[in-house]
Motif scaffolding. Sequence first.
Motif, PDB file in Angstrom:
ATOM      1  N   ASN A 112       0.839  -1.219   0.000  1.00 47.93           N
ATOM      2  CA  ASN A 112       0.000   0.000   0.000  1.00 47.93           C
ATOM      3  C   ASN A 112       0.857   1.246   0.000  1.00 47.93           C
ATOM      4  OD1 ASN A 112      -2.433  -1.233  -0.138  1.00 47.93           O
ATOM      5  ND2 ASN A 112      -2.913  -1.060   2.052  1.00 47.93           N
ATOM      6  N   LYS A 154       2.517   1.660  -3.305  1.00 38.83           N
ATOM      7  CA  LYS A 154       1.517   2.024  -4.316  1.00 38.83           C
ATOM      8  C   LYS A 154       1.162   3.504  -4.254  1.00 38.83           C
ATOM      9  CE  LYS A 154      -1.968  -0.667  -3.505  1.00 38.83           C
ATOM     10  NZ  LYS A 154      -3.176  -1.514  -3.500  1.00 38.83           N
ATOM     11  N   PHE A 155       1.064   4.000  -2.991  1.00 39.47           N
ATOM     12  CA  PHE A 155       0.600   5.389  -2.853  1.00 39.47           C
ATOM     13  C   PHE A 155       1.744   6.386  -2.747  1.00 39.47           C
ATOM     14  CE2 PHE A 155      -3.186   2.969  -1.779  1.00 39.47           C
ATOM     15  CZ  PHE A 155      -4.144   3.672  -2.487  1.00 39.47           C
ATOM     16  N   ASP A 157       4.869   6.249   4.653  1.00 45.78           N
ATOM     17  CA  ASP A 157       5.107   6.739   3.292  1.00 45.78           C
ATOM     18  C   ASP A 157       4.891   8.236   3.238  1.00 45.78           C
ATOM     19  OD1 ASP A 157       2.370   7.545   2.585  1.00 45.78           O
ATOM     20  OD2 ASP A 157       1.909   5.389   2.741  1.00 45.78           O
ATOM     21  N   PHE A 197     -12.852   9.255   4.414  1.00 47.67           N
ATOM     22  CA  PHE A 197     -12.687   7.824   4.210  1.00 47.67           C
ATOM     23  C   PHE A 197     -12.290   7.078   5.492  1.00 47.67           C
ATOM     24  CE2 PHE A 197      -9.889   4.244   2.737  1.00 47.67           C
ATOM     25  CZ  PHE A 197     -10.925   3.441   2.307  1.00 47.67           C
ATOM     26  N   ALA A 248     -13.216  -1.558   0.767  1.00 47.67           N
ATOM     27  CA  ALA A 248     -13.249  -0.106   0.927  1.00 47.67           C
ATOM     28  C   ALA A 248     -12.010   0.500   0.296  1.00 47.67           C
ATOM     29  CB  ALA A 248     -13.302   0.236   2.414  1.00 47.67           C
ATOM     30  N   GLN A 249     -12.252   1.468  -0.578  1.00 47.48           N
ATOM     31  CA  GLN A 249     -11.144   2.195  -1.191  1.00 47.48           C
ATOM     32  C   GLN A 249     -11.517   3.664  -1.197  1.00 47.48           C
ATOM     33  OE1 GLN A 249     -10.954  -0.018  -4.930  1.00 47.48           O
ATOM     34  NE2 GLN A 249      -8.979  -0.842  -4.283  1.00 47.48           N
ATOM     35  N   ALA A 250     -10.529   4.499  -0.896  1.00 44.55           N
ATOM     36  CA  ALA A 250     -10.824   5.930  -0.825  1.00 44.55           C
ATOM     37  C   ALA A 250     -11.307   6.411  -2.186  1.00 44.55           C
ATOM     38  CB  ALA A 250      -9.574   6.698  -0.391  1.00 44.55           C
ATOM     39  N   ASP A 293      -8.836   3.837  -7.756  1.00 46.97           N
ATOM     40  CA  ASP A 293      -7.571   3.260  -7.309  1.00 46.97           C
ATOM     41  C   ASP A 293      -7.396   1.838  -7.800  1.00 46.97           C
ATOM     42  OD1 ASP A 293      -6.788   5.472  -6.098  1.00 46.97           O
ATOM     43  OD2 ASP A 293      -7.093   4.790  -4.023  1.00 46.97           O
ATOM     44  N   GLY A 330      -5.410  -3.474  -6.587  1.00 45.34           N
ATOM     45  CA  GLY A 330      -5.916  -3.666  -5.225  1.00 45.34           C
ATOM     46  C   GLY A 330      -7.400  -3.902  -5.231  1.00 45.34           C
ATOM     47  N   THR A 331      -7.864  -4.536  -4.118  1.00 48.47           N
ATOM     48  CA  THR A 331      -9.256  -4.960  -4.063  1.00 48.47           C
ATOM     49  C   THR A 331     -10.045  -4.265  -2.967  1.00 48.47           C
ATOM     50  OG1 THR A 331      -8.603  -6.696  -2.533  1.00 48.47           O
ATOM     51  CG2 THR A 331      -8.680  -7.258  -4.873  1.00 48.47           C
ATOM     52  N   GLY A 332      -9.329  -3.584  -2.099  1.00 41.92           N
ATOM     53  CA  GLY A 332     -10.038  -2.979  -0.955  1.00 41.92           C
ATOM     54  C   GLY A 332     -10.245  -4.011   0.140  1.00 41.92           C
ATOM     55  N   GLY A 354      -7.422  -5.747   1.495  1.00 45.75           N
ATOM     56  CA  GLY A 354      -6.146  -5.936   2.173  1.00 45.75           C
ATOM     57  C   GLY A 354      -6.163  -5.512   3.632  1.00 45.75           C
ATOM     58  N   LEU A 355      -6.572  -4.255   3.916  1.00 42.11           N
ATOM     59  CA  LEU A 355      -6.518  -3.756   5.289  1.00 42.11           C
ATOM     60  C   LEU A 355      -7.465  -4.533   6.182  1.00 42.11           C
ATOM     61  CD1 LEU A 355      -6.117   0.108   4.849  1.00 42.11           C
ATOM     62  CD2 LEU A 355      -4.456  -1.534   5.720  1.00 42.11           C
ATOM     63  N   SER A 382       1.143   8.757   5.119  1.00 40.24           N
ATOM     64  CA  SER A 382       0.416   7.962   6.104  1.00 40.24           C
ATOM     65  C   SER A 382       1.417   7.069   6.808  1.00 40.24           C
ATOM     66  CB  SER A 382      -0.604   7.050   5.434  1.00 40.24           C
ATOM     67  OG  SER A 382      -1.288   7.743   4.427  1.00 40.24           O
TER      68      SER A 382
HETATM   69  P1  ADP Z   1      -6.322  -2.251  -1.699  1.00 36.09           P
HETATM   70  O1  ADP Z   1      -6.134  -3.675  -2.079  1.00 36.09           O
HETATM   71  O2  ADP Z   1      -7.279  -1.505  -2.551  1.00 36.09           O
HETATM   72  O3  ADP Z   1      -5.045  -1.600  -1.463  1.00 36.09           O
HETATM   73  P2  ADP Z   1      -6.581  -1.995   1.109  1.00 36.09           P
HETATM   74  O4  ADP Z   1      -7.593  -2.549   2.069  1.00 36.09           O
HETATM   75  O5  ADP Z   1      -5.169  -2.423   1.316  1.00 36.09           O
HETATM   76  O6  ADP Z   1      -7.107  -2.380  -0.315  1.00 36.09           O
HETATM   77  O7  ADP Z   1      -6.678  -0.463   1.156  1.00 36.09           O
HETATM   78  C1  ADP Z   1      -7.907   0.154   1.091  1.00 36.09           C
HETATM   79  C2  ADP Z   1      -7.801   1.608   0.685  1.00 36.09           C
HETATM   80  O8  ADP Z   1      -7.116   2.325   1.729  1.00 36.09           O
HETATM   81  C3  ADP Z   1      -6.966   1.867  -0.513  1.00 36.09           C
HETATM   82  O9  ADP Z   1      -7.719   1.714  -1.710  1.00 36.09           O
HETATM   83  C4  ADP Z   1      -6.569   3.313  -0.311  1.00 36.09           C
HETATM   84  O10 ADP Z   1      -7.646   4.151  -0.707  1.00 36.09           O
HETATM   85  C5  ADP Z   1      -6.400   3.386   1.193  1.00 36.09           C
HETATM   86  N1  ADP Z   1      -4.964   3.208   1.566  1.00 36.09           N
HETATM   87  C6  ADP Z   1      -4.383   2.130   2.076  1.00 36.09           C
HETATM   88  N2  ADP Z   1      -3.079   2.370   2.356  1.00 36.09           N
HETATM   89  C7  ADP Z   1      -2.831   3.650   1.984  1.00 36.09           C
HETATM   90  C8  ADP Z   1      -1.655   4.491   1.997  1.00 36.09           C
HETATM   91  N3  ADP Z   1      -0.449   4.037   2.458  1.00 36.09           N
HETATM   92  N4  ADP Z   1      -1.757   5.757   1.514  1.00 36.09           N
HETATM   93  C9  ADP Z   1      -2.982   6.219   1.062  1.00 36.09           C
HETATM   94  N5  ADP Z   1      -4.106   5.468   1.006  1.00 36.09           N
HETATM   95  C10 ADP Z   1      -4.036   4.189   1.470  1.00 36.09           C
END
Ligand code: ADP
Length: 879
Positions: free
Chosen positions: A781, A784-785, A809, A818, A827-829, A833, A839-841, A843-844, A868
């Motif tokens: 993540n 990616k960001f 990062d 969000f 969930a994705q902001a 994205d 990404g699938t939303g 992961g977290l 973040s």
């Molecule tokens: P994804 O597989 O889409 O990354 P995650 O659950 O890992 O799914 O993350 C969900 C959302 O959280 C991401 O789509 C992004 O919008 C936000 N996000 C996660 N990590 C970061 C980060 N390091 N910086 C900014 N946004 C983040």
Amino acid sequence: MLSLPAFATGLPARVLLLALAYAVSGHLALMLAIPPGFASAIFPPVGIALAAVLIWGYPMLAGVFLGSTLLNLSIGFSGFEHLSLKGLLIAMGIALGTSVQSLIGAWLIRRFVGFPTPLDTERSIFLLLMLGGPLACLISASAGVGVLYAGQAISGAQVSFSWWTWWVGDCIGVLIATPLMFILFAEPRALWRSRATSVGLPLLVSCAIMVLIFIRAGTAEQDNLRLRTHEQAKMMAATLKFRFELYNRALQSIERLFAASQQVSRDEFATFVGRLPIAYPGILALSWNARVSADQRSAYESEMAAAGFADFQIRQRDSLGALLPAEQRGSYVPVTFIEPFASNAPAVGYDVASDPTRRAALERARDNATAAMTAPIGLVQDDRQQPGVLLFYPLYRSHQPPAELVERRRQLRGYAVAVIRTDQLVDFALGNYPRQDFHLRLSDISEPDPMPLYGQDLAALPAYAQPLVWQEDWDQGGRRLRIEIAPSEAFLLEQRSLQSWAVLAGGLVLCSLLGGLLLTITGRAEQVRRQVEQRTLELSAILEHAAEGILIFDQQGLIERANPASADLFGYRIEELAGQPIGRLIPALHGCSAATLQAQLGRAREVSGSHACNQQLELEISLGSYELPGRRLYICMLHDIGERKRVERLKSEFIATVSHELRTPLTSIKGSLGLLGAGAVGELPPQVHDLVRIAQSNSERLVCLVNDILDVEKLEFGQAGINLSCTDLRPLLHEALAHNLGYADAFQVRLQLDDSALPAQVMVEVDTLRLQQVLSNLIANAVKFSEPQQQVDISAAIVDASVRIQVRDHGPGIPDEFRPRIFQKFAQADASDSRRRGGTGLGLSICKTLVERMHGQIGYSSVVDQGSTFYFSLPLSHA
Ligand code: ADP
């Protein structure tokens, strides 16, 4: 409600009853007035009138007018004891003032407080008492005193005092009687009736105590006044007696003159007595009356004629008062010498013994050899017929009074006589006393009918002054005299002490404050009662109609109350639930200690419940609690999630099946595409190669997605085994770094690990594969960001009893809106994205579940446009 007899409910009857109540209570109140005057410290009729007009309306004013007129007629303001037109006008004038006061008082209260009123706020109580009391009472006091002054019933000097006491009395009357009337008759009845014991009784008792104290103080004051007036009167009486004695002495000195010389000439007599009338005011004349026997008469008459009294004869008066020659009698006592001569000349020769009143005194003087006084007589010397007396002092030829009565009669030579105007004597004798302070009456009571000697009519004294009259009887010159002394009204006004009045007024003001306070307290209590009632109804309604089950249980876990929804849920009747242990319905709550329950407050939690027919229920419960005096109760909100769970299970099974079925073909598609792309079947034309690459990367995303979904399902439904083992953290961090370096390179992002803050060995209990999954997710993540050339820092440090690992990062950060959703699934902001950064939303969400399974906690901090930091902590293992 204090029910009036049936006959008293009609309007005319009410008006008459009010008039009666007004007059009677007014009379009672005026008994507390301090005399002289009409200043009662409390005048309840005005309070009764005000309340009556408020309760039964303006027609009651007729009763006020009537009652007040009657009362004022019956007390008869000074000087109007008998019904007179003036008295009637005064009474009606005062009554009019009272009626207007009641009218305006009632109007003001209706306008600014409203009526009927429960009087349950400080404002309404204060306003009602102030408008009806001190403000409205200005009217009656002003009108009443004005009318009395105009009718000359009080003097100008009395106006301010009368006004003040009138106003105070009326105010206190309203402050005390109005609330009492409300308690008896006003609406809302339930409230006012309940105030009978809480307000009425204390108010009445405290007022009664005040009045008793006042009566005692008043009696003491009155006693004191009587003592003082009697003291003064005693001294006055003694002075007067002494004065009479002095006059006797003066007369005796004349007797001694005649005893001392055989022959006293007229001139000698004149010289001797000349000054005496000046020294003894009230003496109109002093004379020497010789005793002349019948045979001496002609010799005496010629002797007197020779002395210059032409045609001298011993004379007497006829029934009409004309002077005639004396009839033949055994002896005569004619006036021989008299001084002052000029004014008394006609009396010379008058036989005082010819008049029975005088003769009685003469004989007494002769027989007792003392001074004797006549009964009161109209004095001839005075045109105005003032009462007076004659004093006689006998002289015997033996010069000393003979011992024998016969001798006294035989040897009598004559009398020294004083003619005394008693009013002048009294006025002079008491000249040094403040006469204007006293009424005085002197009378001769020797005979059954007292004869006045001096003084005004004491009967005119007002009743209250009667006990203050001092009376003393004594013998004076053979007559019985009575002196009566009473304080004058002026004196009483001056002596009047306002002390006891002030005590009563002050005390009653305190009582009315007490009344106000009690009204406030009971009003508050009533408000609270109403609120409680309302809230209880509301709560009951909520409980009754809530779709969710609600159980209220105590610290022992016994159900106190249950609502219909909970009864339905568990298959019982409501009555059956009360008293049951909560543990029987929700085993998870069985035997919970207060601390355990406390820890669960406010958090929703899934538990199973047991239905009446032993069926399992799936429930989500949340606990609340509240404190009652001495105990704590818990509220358990129940939500039946059986249906939801079933659907979820179906859904996940479906997804799991689908994903599983998808994974095998997908893997082979991905493998085939990989082979294609790697040129296993020969070099591909550039367009085909591009298409294959796109197809390959999408199939990779699909595999990822399917894997994630399967992961989630496994984790959620507990199929994913997590194998915890005690491991050193540092190598795991390095491994994670190594795994992700390639990925970072692809994004031209630098990856940095800082483990310098960690001790040599950091033992944690984790599933190493799952921990790698978490770390990779966070690092991926962060990468990616990040923008190309930016750096992602991985670091770890010990915080308390855990180790905290963070990935930082410098990317765009997490938008505020969000944040609440960030750990939710899919969930994705920014929805784009998933395409831009992959990404699938999920992961977290997976990370959170994994970290928690490893007994850790996950979190993040982020500043938009600055980056973040995602971190998680794991408990340190001491194994
Ligand atoms: P994804 O597989 O889409 O990354 P995650 O659950 O890992 O799914 O993350 C969900 C959302 O959280 C991401 O789509 C992004 O919008 C936000 N996000 C996660 N990590 C970061 C980060 N390091 N910086 C900014 N946004 C983040």
